[in-house]
Design an enzyme around this catalytic site. Structure first.
Site, PDB file in Angstrom:
ATOM      1  N   GLY A   1       0.770  -1.226   0.000  1.00 38.54           N
ATOM      2  CA  GLY A   1       0.000   0.000   0.000  1.00 38.54           C
ATOM      3  C   GLY A   1       0.807   1.285   0.000  1.00 38.54           C
ATOM      4  O   GLY A   1       1.824   1.413  -0.686  1.00 38.54           O
TER       5      GLY A   1
ATOM      6  N   ASP B   1       7.546  -3.754   8.942  1.00 36.93           N
ATOM      7  CA  ASP B   1       6.199  -4.300   8.801  1.00 36.93           C
ATOM      8  C   ASP B   1       6.109  -5.614   9.564  1.00 36.93           C
ATOM      9  O   ASP B   1       7.128  -6.285   9.782  1.00 36.93           O
ATOM     10  CB  ASP B   1       5.846  -4.543   7.329  1.00 36.93           C
ATOM     11  CG  ASP B   1       4.352  -4.451   7.052  1.00 36.93           C
ATOM     12  OD1 ASP B   1       3.607  -5.333   7.523  1.00 36.93           O
ATOM     13  OD2 ASP B   1       3.922  -3.507   6.378  1.00 36.93           O
TER      14      ASP B   1
ATOM     15  N   ASN C   1       3.385   5.280   9.003  1.00 30.65           N
ATOM     16  CA  ASN C   1       2.335   4.908   8.057  1.00 30.65           C
ATOM     17  C   ASN C   1       1.531   3.693   8.496  1.00 30.65           C
ATOM     18  O   ASN C   1       0.367   3.563   8.131  1.00 30.65           O
ATOM     19  CB  ASN C   1       2.956   4.646   6.681  1.00 30.65           C
ATOM     20  CG  ASN C   1       1.981   3.966   5.738  1.00 30.65           C
ATOM     21  OD1 ASN C   1       1.050   4.588   5.237  1.00 30.65           O
ATOM     22  ND2 ASN C   1       2.170   2.659   5.525  1.00 30.65           N
TER      23      ASN C   1
ATOM     24  N   TYR D   1     -11.719   3.367  13.301  1.00 32.59           N
ATOM     25  CA  TYR D   1     -10.670   3.965  12.472  1.00 32.59           C
ATOM     26  C   TYR D   1     -10.621   5.479  12.630  1.00 32.59           C
ATOM     27  O   TYR D   1      -9.552   6.065  12.868  1.00 32.59           O
ATOM     28  CB  TYR D   1     -10.913   3.599  11.004  1.00 32.59           C
ATOM     29  CG  TYR D   1      -9.804   4.044  10.082  1.00 32.59           C
ATOM     30  CD1 TYR D   1      -8.570   3.406  10.099  1.00 32.59           C
ATOM     31  CD2 TYR D   1      -9.987   5.096   9.191  1.00 32.59           C
ATOM     32  CE1 TYR D   1      -7.546   3.804   9.253  1.00 32.59           C
ATOM     33  CE2 TYR D   1      -8.979   5.501   8.335  1.00 32.59           C
ATOM     34  CZ  TYR D   1      -7.754   4.852   8.369  1.00 32.59           C
ATOM     35  OH  TYR D   1      -6.747   5.254   7.535  1.00 32.59           O
TER      36      TYR D   1
ATOM     37  N   LYS E   1      -7.513   7.589  14.474  1.00 36.16           N
ATOM     38  CA  LYS E   1      -6.720   8.482  13.635  1.00 36.16           C
ATOM     39  C   LYS E   1      -6.840   9.940  14.095  1.00 36.16           C
ATOM     40  O   LYS E   1      -5.890  10.720  13.971  1.00 36.16           O
ATOM     41  CB  LYS E   1      -7.147   8.352  12.165  1.00 36.16           C
ATOM     42  CG  LYS E   1      -6.675   7.067  11.499  1.00 36.16           C
ATOM     43  CD  LYS E   1      -5.174   7.049  11.290  1.00 36.16           C
ATOM     44  CE  LYS E   1      -4.738   5.907  10.393  1.00 36.16           C
ATOM     45  NZ  LYS E   1      -3.303   5.948  10.069  1.00 36.16           N
TER      46      LYS E   1
END
Length: 268
Positions: free
Chosen positions: A16, A36, A82, A157, A161
């Protein structure tokens, strides 16, 4: 004497947005540590990108990532926060079958806050001593569109965020007077990444992950040395314009600073 090669850490780099940004930074000449949980995905990144398998839900991961980066490359110039988790991880059809406020479990809430809000704070905390000592550094954090933070069915979400966005505003304020900057970068719409899930709609109409590269590469350039406490929307970045003009058009104060007022407090 040649200029030393700069080093960037990119979390969530196996796929992504993170993968696109890791590749873009490597192409721009940075040493890149790609972090990751997905070891198989990391293994598909080309050399010289350095893969580092880590679980950002584990408190001991952050100091290890910073230490391994210093050991390998001698410094940390850029951190791209990220890594994140999307609601498709809870319910693949969450766009057509929303996860209402009262549907979530305490365990789901804790998981989203841990990955989306706490992990970037702790990752920033781990790299900051090195950046402050070097009197240089860029922290760039991916949050989400402000509208998503208040959208129906997006408590997990959106709220996690929003907490991350707020923390970056505080970080930028705390860093005032230093040569370390903190900014937010968002794509500006649904982007073709695994995070949105397989049932997110027509992927040919989604934004591409590479949309992040023009603003990202400007933010890590010398031109953006004094830029901090800003949020940039990649979809609004017009690459045909000079970068400072594109940044002005695509940028705004981080979080809600354009409408915020400080509370009334008692005097001494």
């Amino acid at each position: 004497m040649p200029t030393p090669q700069k080093t960037a850490i990119v979390t969530g780099a196996a796929s992504g947005l993170g993968r696109a940004m890791a590749l873009g930074l490597a192409d721009a000449g940075f040493n890149v540590i790609a972090v990751d949980l997905n070891a198989d995905g990391l293994g598909t990144l080309p050399a010289p990108i350095a893969p580092l398998n880590a679980d950002l839900a584990q408190p001991d991961s952050f100091e290890r990532i910073a230490a391994e980066t210093i050991t390998r490359f001698g410094g940390i110039d850029v951190l791209v926060n990220n890594a994140g988790i999307g609601q498709a991880a809870i319910r693949p059809d969450q766009r057509s079958h929303p996860i209402r406020f009262w549907h979530i479990t305490p365990e789901q809430w804790q998981r989203f806050v841990t990955i989306n809000a706490t992990a970037p704070i702790l990752m920033s905390r781990a790299v900051l001593p090195h950046m402050l000592q070097a009197n240089s550094g860029r922290i760039i954090t991916v949050t989400t569109s402000l509208g998503t933070m208040v959208r129906a069915g997006h408590l997990l979400y959106g709220s996690s965020k929003a907490a991350l966005e707020s923390s970056m505003a505080v970080l930028a304020a705390d860093l005032a007077g230093t040569e370390v900057t903190a900014n937010v970068l968002v794509p500006g719409g649904t982007t073709d990444t695994p995070l949105v899930g397989a049932q997110a709609g027509d992927r040919s109409k989604m934004l591409r992950p590479e949309i992040m590269l023009p603003p990202l590469l400007w933010l890590v350039s010398d031109q953006a040395a004094g830029v901090s406490g800003r949020r940039f929307i990649a979809a609004d970045w017009d690459a045909s314009r000079p970068a400072p003009q594109a940044a002005e058009a695509a940028g705004a104060p981080v979080a809600w600073l354009s409408i915020a007022r400080m509370p009334i407090e008692p005097g001494p």
